[in-house]
Design an enzyme around this catalytic site. Structure first.
Site, mmCIF file in Angstrom:
data_model
loop_
_atom_site.group_PDB
_atom_site.id
_atom_site.type_symbol
_atom_site.label_atom_id
_atom_site.label_comp_id
_atom_site.label_asym_id
_atom_site.label_seq_id
_atom_site.Cartn_x
_atom_site.Cartn_y
_atom_site.Cartn_z
ATOM 1 N N ASN A 22 0.808 -1.236 0.000
ATOM 2 C CA ASN A 22 0.000 0.000 0.000
ATOM 3 C C ASN A 22 0.836 1.278 0.000
ATOM 4 O OD1 ASN A 22 -2.892 -0.755 -0.068
ATOM 5 N ND2 ASN A 22 -2.256 -2.011 1.671
ATOM 6 N N SER A 100 2.805 -7.154 2.590
ATOM 7 C CA SER A 100 1.615 -6.396 2.964
ATOM 8 C C SER A 100 0.969 -6.990 4.210
ATOM 9 C CB SER A 100 0.603 -6.394 1.812
ATOM 10 O OG SER A 100 -0.405 -5.447 2.062
ATOM 11 N N ARG A 103 -5.523 -7.288 6.107
ATOM 12 C CA ARG A 103 -6.467 -6.481 6.895
ATOM 13 C C ARG A 103 -7.878 -7.045 6.785
ATOM 14 N NH1 ARG A 103 -7.278 -1.503 4.395
ATOM 15 N NH2 ARG A 103 -5.563 -2.060 2.988
ATOM 16 N N GLY A 175 5.601 -1.615 10.607
ATOM 17 C CA GLY A 175 4.705 -0.736 11.349
ATOM 18 C C GLY A 175 5.482 0.350 12.081
ATOM 19 N N GLU A 205 14.926 1.320 13.161
ATOM 20 C CA GLU A 205 14.567 2.385 12.201
ATOM 21 C C GLU A 205 14.593 3.738 12.905
ATOM 22 O OE1 GLU A 205 10.792 1.583 10.326
ATOM 23 O OE2 GLU A 205 11.035 3.195 8.872
HETATM 24 C C1 6MZ Z 1 7.796 0.612 9.056
HETATM 25 C C2 6MZ Z 1 6.339 0.648 7.272
HETATM 26 C C3 6MZ Z 1 7.118 1.649 6.631
HETATM 27 O O1 6MZ Z 1 1.159 -3.381 4.671
HETATM 28 O O2 6MZ Z 1 -0.790 -1.938 4.085
HETATM 29 N N1 6MZ Z 1 5.296 0.382 6.484
HETATM 30 N N2 6MZ Z 1 6.694 0.141 8.468
HETATM 31 N N3 6MZ Z 1 8.564 1.575 8.517
HETATM 32 C C4 6MZ Z 1 8.260 2.131 7.323
HETATM 33 N N4 6MZ Z 1 9.038 3.157 6.868
HETATM 34 C C5 6MZ Z 1 8.549 4.330 6.236
HETATM 35 N N5 6MZ Z 1 6.542 1.910 5.446
HETATM 36 C C6 6MZ Z 1 5.428 1.127 5.358
HETATM 37 O O3 6MZ Z 1 1.572 -1.194 3.539
HETATM 38 C C7 6MZ Z 1 1.578 -0.103 4.445
HETATM 39 C C8 6MZ Z 1 2.121 -0.553 5.780
HETATM 40 O O4 6MZ Z 1 3.503 -0.916 5.650
HETATM 41 C C9 6MZ Z 1 4.224 -0.584 6.828
HETATM 42 C C10 6MZ Z 1 3.211 0.028 7.797
HETATM 43 O O5 6MZ Z 1 2.707 -0.986 8.643
HETATM 44 C C11 6MZ Z 1 2.127 0.525 6.841
HETATM 45 O O6 6MZ Z 1 0.863 0.652 7.467
HETATM 46 P P1 6MZ Z 1 0.574 -2.453 3.668
HETATM 47 O O7 6MZ Z 1 0.548 -3.020 2.276
#
Ligand code: 6MZ
Length: 347
Positions: A22, A100, A103, A175, A205
């Site tokens: 996403n 991903s 959900r 997350g 991170e």
């Molecule tokens: C940690 C991240 C992220 O899972 O809904 N996500 N988690 N650090 C980051 N650095 C910027 N970037 C994205 O994609 C969106 C989800 O990926 C994780 C977060 O949980 C975010 O809600 P999906 O496909």
């Protein structure tokens, strides 16, 4: 997209190992989603961080919440996944691991199982289209949801590991790093490892995660996402670095994401340099190409221009990423052959 990469980088065959579904949605696809759901009153500026813009990490996580509102049915997931795969393929990505968080959306009837099945269907659709890209999937745990949900997610991933014809290969822990506690997730991660799921964990991170990283490195994970604050020069420790080196755990590095999310002050201070100088396996990735307005070609070009890498060195960097993939040895061999065939006579 902020910039167009040069032809060398565009044509460079690439491996993408750190892409959140996403976060990877392009502006064209967002446009289609907004048209499907005008009642949400979502504008483009709410789903991407453009050229020269920065946000706090917290603000980045608000952006994902907006995108999640737009992607809440199987139909949406199918479109988003096929679009993202086609875009990576058009950027000469030959092997892609998407990740991903499954959900459940009660108001649309979306279930976590249906979510994963739909992603798999999209991967198969793209395969049938004959795109020159091998796509695998990592089921993600969002750390903010706690230990119980993490365990359920592992159970689900385990089912798909057995039933997806090799498409589900692993588990991601991601997350908001400022929320939740990695220690409580250890039993779920151990179970995943024991059942044969490969582990890619977001580690350090943000600066406050030293203890957690120390603990999770004992698993050990198969790859590390970001690892921004592991090394002593930024407040990490030699002990953490030694654990990474001892187990030869590759790092997934996402330059634009870290600079736009302000965990790294500028490109030249990115920790790519620290690990590159050590000769440690590091893979250039996008993280969230939609949210951070980038693509993998641009990330390679940025790395090369920031750290003065020649075309030949960049080629080696993309080639070495093959050894870090989660798909089996046969796939590695096929990819290595592809790189040999595509290699230019002179750089
Ligand atoms: C940690 C991240 C992220 O899972 O809904 N996500 N988690 N650090 C980051 N650095 C910027 N970037 C994205 O994609 C969106 C989800 O990926 C994780 C977060 O949980 C975010 O809600 P999906 O496909």
């Amino acid at each position: 997209m902020d910039n167009e990469a040069d032809v060398f980088y565009r044509q460079l065959p690439k491996v993408e190992l750190h892409a959140h579904l996403n976060g990877s949605v392009s502006s064209q696809t967002i446009e289609k989603l907004i048209k499907r759901k005008p009642h949400l009153n979502i504008e483009h500026s709410m789903t991407a961080i453009g050229k020269g813009q920065r946000r706090t990490l917290d603000e980045c996580f608000q952006v994902f919440k907006v995108i999640h509102q737009l992607v809440d049915t199987e139909e949406d997931i199918l479109m988003v996944t096929t679009d993202v795969i086609r875009e990576f393929a058009a950027d000469s990505v030959k092997y892609l691991e998407l990740r991903s968080t499954p959900r459940e959306e009660k108001h649309t009837g979306l279930t976590k199982k249906g979510y994963i099945e739909t992603v798999i269907r999209a991967i198969q659709l793209c395969k049938n289209e004959g795109l020159d890209i091998d796509v695998r999937f990592l089921v993600a745990i969002d750390r903010r949801n706690g230990a119980e949900v993490a365990m359920e997610t592992v159970a689900l991933a385990e089912q798909f590991l057995l039933s997806s014809d090799g498409l589900v290969v692993g588990l991601d822990l991601s997350g908001d790093p400022t929320v939740g506690d990695g220690k409580s997730l250890l039993p779920a991660l151990e179970r995943a490892k024991n059942c044969g799921l490969k582990l890619s964990l977001h580690l350090s991170e943000v600066p406050s995660q030293l203890e957690e990283s120390d603990l999770l490195l004992n698993l050990p994970p198969d790859r590390i996402g970001h690892g921004t604050f592991l090394h002593p020069e930024v407040g990490g420790s030699q002990n953490l670095v030694n654990k990474v080196l001892k187990n030869n755990i590759p790092l997934e590095l996402c330059l634009t994401s870290n600079v736009k999310g302000q965990t790294v002050p500028c490109y030249s201070q990115h920790h790519f340099n620290y690990w590159y100088q050590l000769g440690h396996p590091s893979v250039i990735c996008t993280d969230d190409k939609g949210v951070f307005s980038t693509d993998l070609s641009q990330e390679y070009q940025l790395t090369a221009s920031t750290f003065g890498l020649s075309h030949e060195t960049v080629w080696k960097l993309s080639q070495q990423a093959i050894d870090c993939i989660f798909a089996p040895q046969t796939v590695k061999q096929q990819l290595k052959q592809k790189w040999i065939e595509l290699q230019p006579q002179v750089f």
